[in-house]
Design a protein around this motif. Structure first.
Motif, short mmCIF file in Angstrom:
data_model
loop_
_atom_site.label_atom_id
_atom_site.label_comp_id
_atom_site.label_asym_id
_atom_site.label_seq_id
_atom_site.Cartn_x
_atom_site.Cartn_y
_atom_site.Cartn_z
N THR A 176 0.84 -1.20 0.00
CA THR A 176 0.00 0.00 0.00
C THR A 176 0.87 1.25 0.00
N SER A 231 -12.48 -4.42 -14.25
CA SER A 231 -12.21 -4.25 -12.82
C SER A 231 -12.54 -5.55 -12.11
N LYS A 250 -8.90 -2.06 -9.74
CA LYS A 250 -8.71 -1.76 -11.16
C LYS A 250 -7.22 -1.71 -11.44
N LYS A 284 -4.35 -0.22 -13.09
CA LYS A 284 -4.03 1.05 -13.75
C LYS A 284 -2.81 0.90 -14.65
N THR A 326 0.67 -1.08 -10.91
CA THR A 326 -0.16 -0.20 -10.08
C THR A 326 -1.62 -0.65 -10.10
N GLU A 332 -5.52 0.42 -8.50
CA GLU A 332 -6.37 1.38 -7.81
C GLU A 332 -7.40 0.54 -7.04
N THR A 335 -10.47 0.38 -4.35
CA THR A 335 -11.53 1.12 -3.66
C THR A 335 -12.16 0.20 -2.64
N ILE A 390 -10.28 5.33 -1.72
CA ILE A 390 -9.45 4.89 -2.84
C ILE A 390 -7.99 4.89 -2.43
N GLU A 391 -7.32 3.76 -2.66
CA GLU A 391 -5.90 3.61 -2.36
C GLU A 391 -5.16 3.19 -3.62
N THR A 392 -3.86 3.42 -3.61
CA THR A 392 -3.00 2.94 -4.68
C THR A 392 -2.09 1.87 -4.10
N THR A 445 1.13 -0.68 -5.12
CA THR A 445 2.18 -0.87 -6.13
C THR A 445 2.79 -2.25 -5.96
#
Length: 126
Positions: free
Chosen positions: A29, A81, A100, A102, A106, A108, A110, A119-121, A123
């Motif tokens: 995260t 998604s 999803k 990206k 990466t 995305e 939710t 919403i978090e990203t 990696t």
């Protein structure tokens, strides 16, 4: 005519169930509030999410290599998604995650807290 319809059904089924393979892997995260590492994988014909590490400053969790690690029990790929995940933490049948892709590195993600999206990203962990 029956063979033609059968072929059409097979093609439509194959196209609608195609999975974006980029979601599989180990993810971390990018949150200011906690650190976590997750693994998304296919297990028993389902796509699941496992907790490998979590630390929010007060609670620290490590992988136990048991079913307790599974926090996402069943992701379905729809409309580019992953949705309809049943969270093991909340034990509800409502939508708890939307993931999803990206980029190949990466995601995305939710989550819904009291019906409000967060919403978090995530990696890919190298």
């Amino acid at each position: 005519m029956k063979q033609f319809l059968l072929i059409i059904i097979i093609i439509l089924t194959a196209c609608s169930t195609k999975i974006d393979q980029r979601v599989f892997g180990i993810w971390k995260t990018n949150s200011n509030y906690y650190k976590a590492t997750y693994k998304i994988e296919k297990f028993n014909e389902k796509i699941i999410g496992k907790l490998l590490y979590y630390n929010d400053g007060t609670t620290v969790l490590h992988e136990t290599k048991t079913e307790k690690d599974i926090f996402i029990k069943d992701l379905k790929y729809r409309n580019q998604s992953y949705v309809d995940a049943l969270s093991g933490a909340t034990k509800t049948s409502s939508q708890n995650y939307k993931i999803k892709v990206k980029h190949s590195d990466t995601l995305e993600v939710t989550t819904y807290i009291r019906n409000k999206p967060l919403i978090e990203t995530w990696t890919r962990k190298q």
